[in-house]
Write a protein that holds these residues in place. Sequence first.
Motif: not given
Lengths: 566, 372
Positions: A331, A335, A339, B42, B45, B49, B83-85, B87-88, B91-92, B95, B98-99
């Motif tokens: 998973f 990430i 990005v 899933i 989701i 996206f 913003l960049e952080t 979208w890291a 999603p983390l 998931v 989900i995991f």
Amino acid sequence: MTTIDASRPIDLASRPDNYLTHTRGFLSWALTLDHKRIGVMYMAAVLVSFFVGGVFALLVRTELLTPGQTIPGVTADVYNQFFTLHGAIMVFLVIIPSIPAALGNFVLPIMLGAKDVAFPRLNLGSFYLWLAGAAFTLVSLAMGGFDTGWTFYTPYSTTTTTGGVIPVLFGVFILGFSSIFTGMNFVVTVHKLRPPGMTWFRMPLFLWAIYATAIIQVLATPVLAITLMLVVIERTINIGIFDPSMGGDPVLFQHFFWFYSHPAVYIMILPAMGIISELISVHAHRHIFGYKFIALSSIAIAIFSFLVWGHHMFTSGQSPLMNTLFSLISFSVAIPSAVKVFNWLTTLYKGNISLTTPMWYALSFMVLFTIGGLTGIHLATLNTDVHLHDTYFVVAHFHYVMMGSALIGMIGGLHHWWPKMTGKMYSEKLGTAACIIIFIGFNVTFFTQFYLGAKGMPRRYYDYLPEYQTYHVISTIGSYIMASGFFLTAYCLLSSLYSGRKAAANPWGGGSLEWQCTSPPPHDNFAVQPSVGDCYDFRALRWDETTQGYVNDPALAAEAARNPLH
Amino acid sequence: MIAPLHTLVAALAADTTPQGTAWLPPAASNIAQSVDPMFYAINWICYIFFFGILAALVYFVVKYRVRKGQAFRSDGPLHHLPLETSWAVVPLLIVIVIFYIGFRDFLNISTPPKNAYVVQVTAQKWAWNFKYPNGATSDDLYVPAGRPVQLTMRASDVLHCCYIPDFRVKKDLVPGRYSYLWFQADDVSGQNPHNLFCTEYCGTGHSTMNRKVHVLAQEDFDAWLVEQSQWLDKIPEEELFFRAGPKIYARCQQCHSLDGTKGIGPSWKGLWSRVHGGEGSNEKFGDGSTYASLIGPGKKYATPEDYLRNSILNPGSELVGGYGNAMPSFKGQLNDKAIDAVIGMMQHLDDFDPKTGKYLKEAPAAPKVSMK
């Protein structure tokens, strides 16, 4: 970019000499040490292999039009050879060398402002190793072919009676060395031959991607080489390594194989991501958004790629603890991939988008890679993977990533650098039409397969239950649409060689160094080593009607220099 | 974060039906009840996206498209750390949830309950053999409804994989190891029988290794089990070759034809004459010997029956010239009576249809028996 006017090799541009005409004759190509010629030869060889692998794909799809035998003479054994050849050719002869060895070879030294790669002779050696590997594959066909699947799973691969297994294992072994040498060459080139001013974080993102790829190639490929040799040893002198009837362990082979072959997936996709970073930024004429995140995500993907191989083996009987760890780490790959997609998307925001053929490929890539990446969630999740593993869902997923992303990225890159490689412009109308046909055909072919797989259709089946037929027929029709798109692409590019108009030095408005030398580049690339600015700053560029290309406008450059981007 | 996803999964659980849903085949086991909602969660989701990204992509391309010669704007942001952080990190988090759910259900899938009904499964190129506690065997899988069933599986040659789509279960069969798979099927009325596929590539007959799974109510299952363990015993010796022969031959026919067609193994046509010193008895073996030099009083095999029996139980010991060592041993799968039936069929081959193996002569009326 804004500061390089003084060093621009103007006199070279007016000289008729270029790398294609620098010397003549067969030997001048066969023994060339010029990275550009080696890149072109690689490209030709890869595209021929792509054609052959594609023919096998069409044979497979045609055979699957009906349950049981469809094409006269194609028995289960023949079909098994078809899909094995399709997989082996596409993976080992096409996708793995396509971007690094073909496009990378051509572009990487020029992007660095260098004359050549660090080890030009090793570079030529890599190409001949590729040819030798391909030759062994042909020898294998002459000796009865092979029906092991491209994964060579034991004990099937050590016991099958088809005659060509050992030659093809040797072939892949040799191709591995070709890949390792190219990787080593690029690592050294990026470390040692960057020009003054090009710090790591000023490199074009394509170079970051190639660099990350090269590291995987060097570290992972030897494991595959050793594994394949062990299979050869087991077949020839019956030493039990993988075959349980001789005391071996077949699951061990799967660990070894995927320890290479999962990173190999990133050998295929990372360079394509690098190309897309270039394409999106250049054709949107807009500074790439989040440079550092994109660059570092390539490295993150390279590192993660070594830690997730076990997700190919959730149903193989490995322990639940290992399945759990591999699922969790798999998973994590989502990430850096997410990005990249979001950063590319934001690069379009407030851009100056030209809908050129390469841009169409870049947009196709983003759509297809998003689908390929998202469906990876179904497969990384343990309980849903049990249902989907080894069905057409997996086939669809990896085609979205390996073909829809890696190969589409490659073809996009080919269109992007074609004017640079050949000095000719192709018809953009034809090129764009072909791209759209391929995009439609691709989705008809492979989206259908998600559905087939979720409904339970296993992969590698010659015969199937009639309830799956409708979707097989749709998928096959899609593959024909896609094939016609590729033929149109081939026509579009090849006809440009004869009737294309002359390409300007910078037809798209790119900022990296390869757009500063002529199209095609001179033998030495640059007369003097160029100095380097920000390769994603496009503000000094102006469209020039007379040359049908972009030129540096001193007035715009001066204004840009007064307002540095930050 | 976990709570809303759980709610989504629970809401989708109501969606699963025995008839199958938009994406998935009929849900016919306890495991399908947990896998299906996860699959659809899933999916949702992915839809969110995908269509979000697609909408932004199309909007930007339309809005920010320029014509050649137009001046460039340069007011777009170069980077934006929050913003960049985000979208890291977002999603983390998704998931990880989900995991966790996938992992929890997977532990359930991979741990057979202690009270499970055990069926022994052997896979070989290219057949399945299911063996039940009372010694009965079958080519299709029969399971009792309403109780956990565990398959204890092994492969006798190469990798195979047991996959029952309607049950959402799948597990590799690895030579030299045992592997387990379990499920509980409750519904005897729904889509029955269910498909069972081999999903690990195993060569020529890979795609023909598909059988059926029959879910029977406990009392029907018990009756079937008794019948199945005795069917061969009930057939009188003299009727074996035409009543049991063709049923057993069904497992041989992928490799051995009756009409002389060369398959993975030699055809049975003319076999009786070859082993009896008749036409073809001088045909060479891989090691240079012939039928005639192997079979006969004082030779390696005193009678043709000895040779045929050995070929079934130790198929690698003599290889007819031009054929590889491809046949698995049928030791433990065919008992003496079954082997008698096969040999009897070889002897009376002219009485059988050379294409289908059907007995052509009028068989005396007999009580109905079933093997499958």
